[in-house]
Write a protein that holds these residues in place. Sequence first.
Motif, PDB file in Angstrom:
ATOM      1  N   ASP A   1       0.228  -4.023   5.967  1.00  0.00           N
ATOM      2  CA  ASP A   1      -0.399  -3.643   7.238  1.00  0.00           C
ATOM      3  C   ASP A   1      -1.779  -4.273   7.440  1.00  0.00           C
ATOM      4  O   ASP A   1      -2.530  -3.867   8.329  1.00  0.00           O
TER       5      ASP A   1
ATOM      6  N   HIS B   1       1.231   3.977   2.141  1.00  0.00           N
ATOM      7  CA  HIS B   1       1.549   4.826   3.298  1.00  0.00           C
ATOM      8  C   HIS B   1       3.042   5.162   3.308  1.00  0.00           C
ATOM      9  O   HIS B   1       3.865   4.381   2.825  1.00  0.00           O
TER      10      HIS B   1
ATOM     11  N   HIS C   1      -7.113  -2.103   5.562  1.00  0.00           N
ATOM     12  CA  HIS C   1      -6.163  -1.148   6.164  1.00  0.00           C
ATOM     13  C   HIS C   1      -6.161   0.119   5.310  1.00  0.00           C
ATOM     14  O   HIS C   1      -6.225   1.231   5.820  1.00  0.00           O
TER      15      HIS C   1
ATOM     16  N   ASP D   1       5.387   5.045   5.299  1.00  0.00           N
ATOM     17  CA  ASP D   1       6.380   4.143   5.902  1.00  0.00           C
ATOM     18  C   ASP D   1       6.631   2.904   5.035  1.00  0.00           C
ATOM     19  O   ASP D   1       7.420   2.042   5.391  1.00  0.00           O
ATOM     20  N   HIS D   2       5.958   2.823   3.875  1.00  0.00           N
ATOM     21  CA  HIS D   2       6.161   1.693   2.959  1.00  0.00           C
ATOM     22  C   HIS D   2       6.639   2.142   1.577  1.00  0.00           C
ATOM     23  O   HIS D   2       7.062   1.323   0.778  1.00  0.00           O
TER      24      HIS D   2
ATOM     25  N   HIS E   1       0.862  -1.181   0.000  1.00  0.00           N
ATOM     26  CA  HIS E   1       0.000   0.000   0.000  1.00  0.00           C
ATOM     27  C   HIS E   1       0.898   1.231   0.000  1.00  0.00           C
ATOM     28  O   HIS E   1       2.109   1.085   0.031  1.00  0.00           O
TER      29      HIS E   1
HETATM   30 ZN    ZN Z   1      -0.126   1.435   6.476  1.00  0.00          ZN
END
Ligand code: ZN
Length: 231
Positions: A173, A65, A155, A67-68, A63
């Motif tokens: 996540d 976000h 998520h 942090d990814h 996904h």
């Molecule tokens: Zn996430």
Amino acid sequence: MAGKNTNRIIPIPMMSSNAYVVTNGKRSILIDAGMKKKEKKIVAAIERMQLSPDDIQLIILTHTHYDHCGSLKALQEITKAKVLVHKAEAACLKKGYTEFPKGTMWFPKIMSAIGRTIGKGLGKYAPVVPAITISKRFNLRAYGIDGYVLPTPGHSAGSLSVIIEGKYAIVGDTLFNIFKHSVFPPYADDQKALLKSWEKLLKSNCEYFYPGHGKPFMRERLQKTYEEKRR
Ligand SMILES: [Zn+2]
Ligand SMILES: [Zn+2]
């Protein structure tokens, strides 16, 4: 988890989130791209596996976000790999911004409210144009990997899981392994959709789960949290 399998799954833990490399020894894919400025750490991990960054032909985002996909742009330039994302999050990726997800518990709810307002800068990352956008199952055979990408929304709208050899699931996540008693994510935009995705994962018969946060774990842990949530 090695044995006679043809594919190897190598976790790259980075404190804030995990990335994973799946390789058949010659051809490899990368799943997720960490926070900002993690490209050196990820490249070093790839080289430690006796692989070269050029061996990575595909980067799958579970996904979008921050942090990814914080180091995605840098890693795309280093590896020249194609980037695959779910259609529902392609526009976010091209913009370099994905809204903070909703909290599912009291503290994450507060964090989410902050993230969506004064913390908006946190959700930003270097934009990337994906080569492949999907909205249903995507087979990885063309990349030398015995596996497929499976949409598992909840998520976030475009959350994806990667199923390897029908036995291992790299789930981003969709599952969190940071709490003792539960693998339920502290953040999820649609909790109903999330539980449906869990059903899909349970039906896939996978035995081992590799989350975006925390260590890999076995099926029983997912089954247990699923039953508690359904009550
Ligand atoms: Zn996430
Ligand atoms: Zn995350």
